[in-house]
Design a protein around this motif. Sequence first.
Motif, PDB file in Angstrom:
ATOM      1  N   SER A  41       4.925   3.172   4.224  1.00  0.00           N
ATOM      2  CA  SER A  41       4.328   3.952   3.141  1.00  0.00           C
ATOM      3  C   SER A  41       2.803   3.819   3.134  1.00  0.00           C
ATOM      4  CB  SER A  41       4.867   3.474   1.794  1.00  0.00           C
ATOM      5  OG  SER A  41       4.370   2.181   1.512  1.00  0.00           O
ATOM      6  N   HIS A  42       2.168   4.685   2.371  1.00  0.00           N
ATOM      7  CA  HIS A  42       0.707   4.643   2.206  1.00  0.00           C
ATOM      8  C   HIS A  42       0.274   3.273   1.692  1.00  0.00           C
ATOM      9  CE1 HIS A  42      -3.365   5.869   1.147  1.00  0.00           C
ATOM     10  NE2 HIS A  42      -3.149   5.323  -0.042  1.00  0.00           N
TER      11      HIS A  42
ATOM     12  N   GLU B 183       2.395  -4.956  -0.973  1.00  0.00           N
ATOM     13  CA  GLU B 183       3.770  -5.362  -0.706  1.00  0.00           C
ATOM     14  C   GLU B 183       4.765  -4.283  -1.126  1.00  0.00           C
ATOM     15  OE1 GLU B 183       3.893  -9.074  -2.739  1.00  0.00           O
ATOM     16  OE2 GLU B 183       2.817 -10.096  -1.131  1.00  0.00           O
ATOM     17  N   TYR B 184       5.819  -4.164  -0.362  1.00  0.00           N
ATOM     18  CA  TYR B 184       6.836  -3.138  -0.542  1.00  0.00           C
ATOM     19  C   TYR B 184       7.892  -3.611  -1.536  1.00  0.00           C
ATOM     20  CZ  TYR B 184      10.375   0.259   0.857  1.00  0.00           C
ATOM     21  OH  TYR B 184      11.311   1.254   0.869  1.00  0.00           O
TER      22      TYR B 184
ATOM     23  N   PHE C 239       7.117  -8.583   1.128  1.00  0.00           N
ATOM     24  CA  PHE C 239       7.263  -7.956   2.429  1.00  0.00           C
ATOM     25  C   PHE C 239       6.310  -6.778   2.561  1.00  0.00           C
ATOM     26  CE2 PHE C 239       9.545  -4.624   4.908  1.00  0.00           C
ATOM     27  CZ  PHE C 239       9.512  -5.241   6.142  1.00  0.00           C
ATOM     28  N   CYS C 240       5.647  -6.723   3.688  1.00  0.00           N
ATOM     29  CA  CYS C 240       4.748  -5.614   3.983  1.00  0.00           C
ATOM     30  C   CYS C 240       4.759  -5.409   5.493  1.00  0.00           C
ATOM     31  CB  CYS C 240       3.341  -5.937   3.494  1.00  0.00           C
ATOM     32  SG  CYS C 240       2.179  -4.608   3.724  1.00  0.00           S
ATOM     33  N   ARG C 241       4.889  -4.168   5.917  1.00  0.00           N
ATOM     34  CA  ARG C 241       4.942  -3.889   7.359  1.00  0.00           C
ATOM     35  C   ARG C 241       3.569  -3.505   7.907  1.00  0.00           C
ATOM     36  NH1 ARG C 241       9.976   0.137   6.777  1.00  0.00           N
ATOM     37  NH2 ARG C 241       8.743   0.685   4.984  1.00  0.00           N
ATOM     38  N   SER C 242       2.531  -3.952   7.271  1.00  0.00           N
ATOM     39  CA  SER C 242       1.181  -3.580   7.657  1.00  0.00           C
ATOM     40  C   SER C 242       0.642  -4.534   8.728  1.00  0.00           C
ATOM     41  CB  SER C 242       0.275  -3.608   6.424  1.00  0.00           C
ATOM     42  OG  SER C 242      -1.011  -3.221   6.766  1.00  0.00           O
TER      43      SER C 242
ATOM     44  N   LEU D 221      11.525  -7.412 -10.013  1.00  0.00           N
ATOM     45  CA  LEU D 221      11.850  -8.822  -9.829  1.00  0.00           C
ATOM     46  C   LEU D 221      10.935  -9.345  -8.741  1.00  0.00           C
ATOM     47  CD1 LEU D 221      13.759 -11.216 -10.441  1.00  0.00           C
ATOM     48  CD2 LEU D 221      15.170 -10.418  -8.544  1.00  0.00           C
ATOM     49  N   MET D 222      10.132 -10.342  -9.077  1.00  0.00           N
ATOM     50  CA  MET D 222       9.193 -10.871  -8.102  1.00  0.00           C
ATOM     51  C   MET D 222       9.600 -12.254  -7.652  1.00  0.00           C
ATOM     52  SD  MET D 222       5.664  -9.566  -9.709  1.00  0.00           S
ATOM     53  CE  MET D 222       4.816  -8.952  -8.281  1.00  0.00           C
TER      54      MET D 222
END
Length: 97
Positions: A27-28, A35-36, A55-58, A96-97
């Motif tokens: 995503s942008h 974070e996603y 989680f982040c796919r960056s 929920l973090m």
Amino acid sequence: MAIAKKGLRKIIVIDEVFYWKIRKKISHNERHDVEYEISVQHESEGQILLINVGFCRSEPYGRESMEITPSLIESNITEAIELGWEYNKQGKAITLM
């Protein structure tokens, strides 16, 4: 409000059916190191749970990839229910973090 049906994954937690989803494309926000959040909803289309698992796919930001598994989703759903998430009632999405 319901999660778009395409690409949903089914999971059963405490004898209840839930659906969760991860976008296939980055995503942008992820491109900018945000974070996603993984969307989860009960089959009755009640309140949406957004699970933030850090989680982040960056790739440009040097983050290690993380595997999102059904067991991770299950444990977060269980935690949210224990914290009072009323998954079968309508309402504003919660995180929920």
